[in-house]
Scaffold this active site. Sequence first.
Site, PDB file in Angstrom:
ATOM      1  N   ASP A 241       6.244   5.636  -6.073  1.00  0.00           N
ATOM      2  CA  ASP A 241       6.495   4.204  -6.277  1.00  0.00           C
ATOM      3  C   ASP A 241       5.308   3.547  -6.965  1.00  0.00           C
ATOM      4  O   ASP A 241       5.470   2.730  -7.874  1.00  0.00           O
ATOM      5  CB  ASP A 241       6.752   3.518  -4.925  1.00  0.00           C
ATOM      6  CG  ASP A 241       8.006   4.024  -4.246  1.00  0.00           C
ATOM      7  OD1 ASP A 241       9.051   4.071  -4.921  1.00  0.00           O
ATOM      8  OD2 ASP A 241       7.949   4.363  -3.050  1.00  0.00           O
TER       9      ASP A 241
ATOM     10  N   ASP B  86     -11.156  -3.537 -21.924  1.00  0.00           N
ATOM     11  CA  ASP B  86     -12.136  -4.086 -22.861  1.00  0.00           C
ATOM     12  C   ASP B  86     -13.504  -3.432 -22.777  1.00  0.00           C
ATOM     13  O   ASP B  86     -14.493  -3.993 -23.225  1.00  0.00           O
ATOM     14  CB  ASP B  86     -12.284  -5.590 -22.625  1.00  0.00           C
ATOM     15  CG  ASP B  86     -12.624  -5.923 -21.175  1.00  0.00           C
ATOM     16  OD1 ASP B  86     -12.736  -4.987 -20.366  1.00  0.00           O
ATOM     17  OD2 ASP B  86     -12.773  -7.116 -20.863  1.00  0.00           O
TER      18      ASP B  86
ATOM     19  N   ASP C  54     -10.291   0.623 -15.002  1.00  0.00           N
ATOM     20  CA  ASP C  54     -10.995   0.852 -16.263  1.00  0.00           C
ATOM     21  C   ASP C  54     -12.101   1.886 -16.047  1.00  0.00           C
ATOM     22  O   ASP C  54     -13.071   1.622 -15.330  1.00  0.00           O
ATOM     23  CB  ASP C  54     -11.586  -0.467 -16.773  1.00  0.00           C
ATOM     24  CG  ASP C  54     -12.136  -0.350 -18.188  1.00  0.00           C
ATOM     25  OD1 ASP C  54     -12.262   0.784 -18.693  1.00  0.00           O
ATOM     26  OD2 ASP C  54     -12.448  -1.397 -18.790  1.00  0.00           O
TER      27      ASP C  54
ATOM     28  N   GLU D 124      -5.920  -5.018  -6.282  1.00  0.00           N
ATOM     29  CA  GLU D 124      -4.853  -4.616  -7.204  1.00  0.00           C
ATOM     30  C   GLU D 124      -3.567  -4.259  -6.463  1.00  0.00           C
ATOM     31  O   GLU D 124      -2.460  -4.535  -6.943  1.00  0.00           O
ATOM     32  CB  GLU D 124      -5.310  -3.442  -8.068  1.00  0.00           C
ATOM     33  CG  GLU D 124      -6.496  -3.741  -8.973  1.00  0.00           C
ATOM     34  CD  GLU D 124      -6.281  -4.951  -9.873  1.00  0.00           C
ATOM     35  OE1 GLU D 124      -5.116  -5.232 -10.239  1.00  0.00           O
ATOM     36  OE2 GLU D 124      -7.274  -5.622 -10.206  1.00  0.00           O
TER      37      GLU D 124
ATOM     38  N   HIS E 157      -1.248  -7.065  -5.986  1.00  0.00           N
ATOM     39  CA  HIS E 157      -0.336  -7.276  -7.117  1.00  0.00           C
ATOM     40  C   HIS E 157       0.819  -6.281  -7.075  1.00  0.00           C
ATOM     41  O   HIS E 157       1.971  -6.638  -7.345  1.00  0.00           O
ATOM     42  CB  HIS E 157      -1.082  -7.116  -8.439  1.00  0.00           C
ATOM     43  CG  HIS E 157      -2.095  -8.171  -8.712  1.00  0.00           C
ATOM     44  ND1 HIS E 157      -1.829  -9.523  -8.601  1.00  0.00           N
ATOM     45  CD2 HIS E 157      -3.398  -8.078  -9.100  1.00  0.00           C
ATOM     46  CE1 HIS E 157      -2.913 -10.214  -8.915  1.00  0.00           C
ATOM     47  NE2 HIS E 157      -3.878  -9.363  -9.217  1.00  0.00           N
TER      48      HIS E 157
ATOM     49  N   GLN F 251     -27.239 -17.101  12.150  1.00  0.00           N
ATOM     50  CA  GLN F 251     -27.345 -18.078  13.234  1.00  0.00           C
ATOM     51  C   GLN F 251     -28.454 -19.098  13.027  1.00  0.00           C
ATOM     52  O   GLN F 251     -28.419 -20.175  13.625  1.00  0.00           O
ATOM     53  CB  GLN F 251     -27.553 -17.343  14.561  1.00  0.00           C
ATOM     54  CG  GLN F 251     -26.336 -16.508  14.961  1.00  0.00           C
ATOM     55  CD  GLN F 251     -26.612 -15.638  16.162  1.00  0.00           C
ATOM     56  OE1 GLN F 251     -27.575 -14.880  16.195  1.00  0.00           O
ATOM     57  NE2 GLN F 251     -25.757 -15.735  17.169  1.00  0.00           N
TER      58      GLN F 251
ATOM     59  N   ASP G 260     -27.199 -26.705  16.571  1.00  0.00           N
ATOM     60  CA  ASP G 260     -26.534 -25.663  15.783  1.00  0.00           C
ATOM     61  C   ASP G 260     -27.336 -25.303  14.536  1.00  0.00           C
ATOM     62  O   ASP G 260     -27.383 -24.139  14.127  1.00  0.00           O
ATOM     63  CB  ASP G 260     -25.143 -26.130  15.340  1.00  0.00           C
ATOM     64  CG  ASP G 260     -24.184 -26.279  16.502  1.00  0.00           C
ATOM     65  OD1 ASP G 260     -24.416 -25.647  17.546  1.00  0.00           O
ATOM     66  OD2 ASP G 260     -23.202 -27.041  16.368  1.00  0.00           O
TER      67      ASP G 260
END
Length: 468
Positions: free
Chosen positions: A157, A174, A197, A218, A221, A328, A426
Amino acid sequence: MPGLPLLLLLLWGVGSHGFPAASETQEQDVEMVQKYLENYYNLKDDWRKIPKQRGNGLAVEKLKQMQEFFGLKVTGKPDAETLKMMKQPRCGVPDVAQFVLTPGNPRWEQTHLTYRIENYTPDLSRADVDNAIEKAFQLWSNVTPLTFTKVSKGQADIMISFVRGDHRDNSPFDGPEGQLAHAFQPGLGIGGDVHFDEDDRWTKDFRNYNLYRVAAHELGHSLGLSHSTDIGALMYPNYMFSGDVQLAQDDIDGIQAIYGPSQNPSQPVGPQTPKVCDSKLTFDAITTIRGEIMFFKDRFYMRANPYYSEVELNFISVFWPHLPNGLQAAYEVAHRDEILFFKGNKYWTVQGQNELPGYPKDIHSSFGFPRSVNHIDAAVSEEDTGKTYFFVANKYWRYDEYKRSMDAGYPKMIEYDFPGIGNKVDAVFKKDGFFYFFHGTRQYKFDPKTKRILTLQKANSWFNCRKN
């Protein structure tokens, strides 16, 4: 290049009173902008044949579309930030016009899919390639009903290959940098296939291009996902390596909208990218650095520069690949041009983007903290006195950066010397003589001379947000 002077006029906004000679660099940038918009934003390569006024407007609109996608200032001109974004290595799949093979939103009808690795890159061992691809598939199978099986021959597939240049799919690569890989939507034939590539160097760590990271993108996609505008998402088009490859919640939401959730009793949850103008935004650590302020949250930094209105948001690993996520505490020692970062009982030191060797080190042996201190909540150093304040729970220690030793008489209670800021800090930094303490969504501007709180603001007030 045909039409180049016109595009120079158009994009750089040169007036009608004369056309200055374009530098070689500027011409190269224009050519890059044109190719980028043609490749990723559906600017047709024959756009110059369109009547002048309409063609000019089309190119500008495509550039604006690209700037909006990446969260840049929308100007319709290739400013420095736009060119910088265009030059980043990325996926070869377009951002607005996918490699469409079938109408609608393609998906695989079956949930059990096969894949085959047709050839191997010489950059890695076969075992490393197999492992990277297997882990990439596992990311997606963990959050969906999909399963993936590797086959060694015949048609699968999803066919995976390493190729270079023109490899007969109408989408030539490219060379080094630029496009790293591309993949096709679910479908017959080339549908679902992934091409890497071979002119790029593939690795299994942070150097060059991590195969696991690119493969995971990828395959998104291959399963039907398009690009995301969320910089923290795996499906963001530009190459980012944050040390750990994981699906963000944006990726999970996208793939589950196509295939549904996994059949696991406990559903995986992914990290979310902080929104700089979220009124509920909190920070893990903050420090000044060479006149700028850097705010840290999970695996991200937010960078506020007094000369720019835009806030830069990116992965911590972009600057410092070896630093952990979830820092932290952090502080700057200006006279040594050093930044110290803390997590747990370890700390790291950097100078600019250079990570100093020999780290991480232990906070107990280096600073003299008792073994009962297992992490630092916040830290800040005063440039004029060389004193550094470490905040731990409801107490603070004071350290002398010149003597490299802890001052006597500490720890002390926070409320004694910093009244009104609460019992927990914090993050903190010092600017223009004032301390800025952060706790939750609140920020306290504190005057150390009068020991008074001057203002109380939202934590993200440094980000030029219209509403807080």
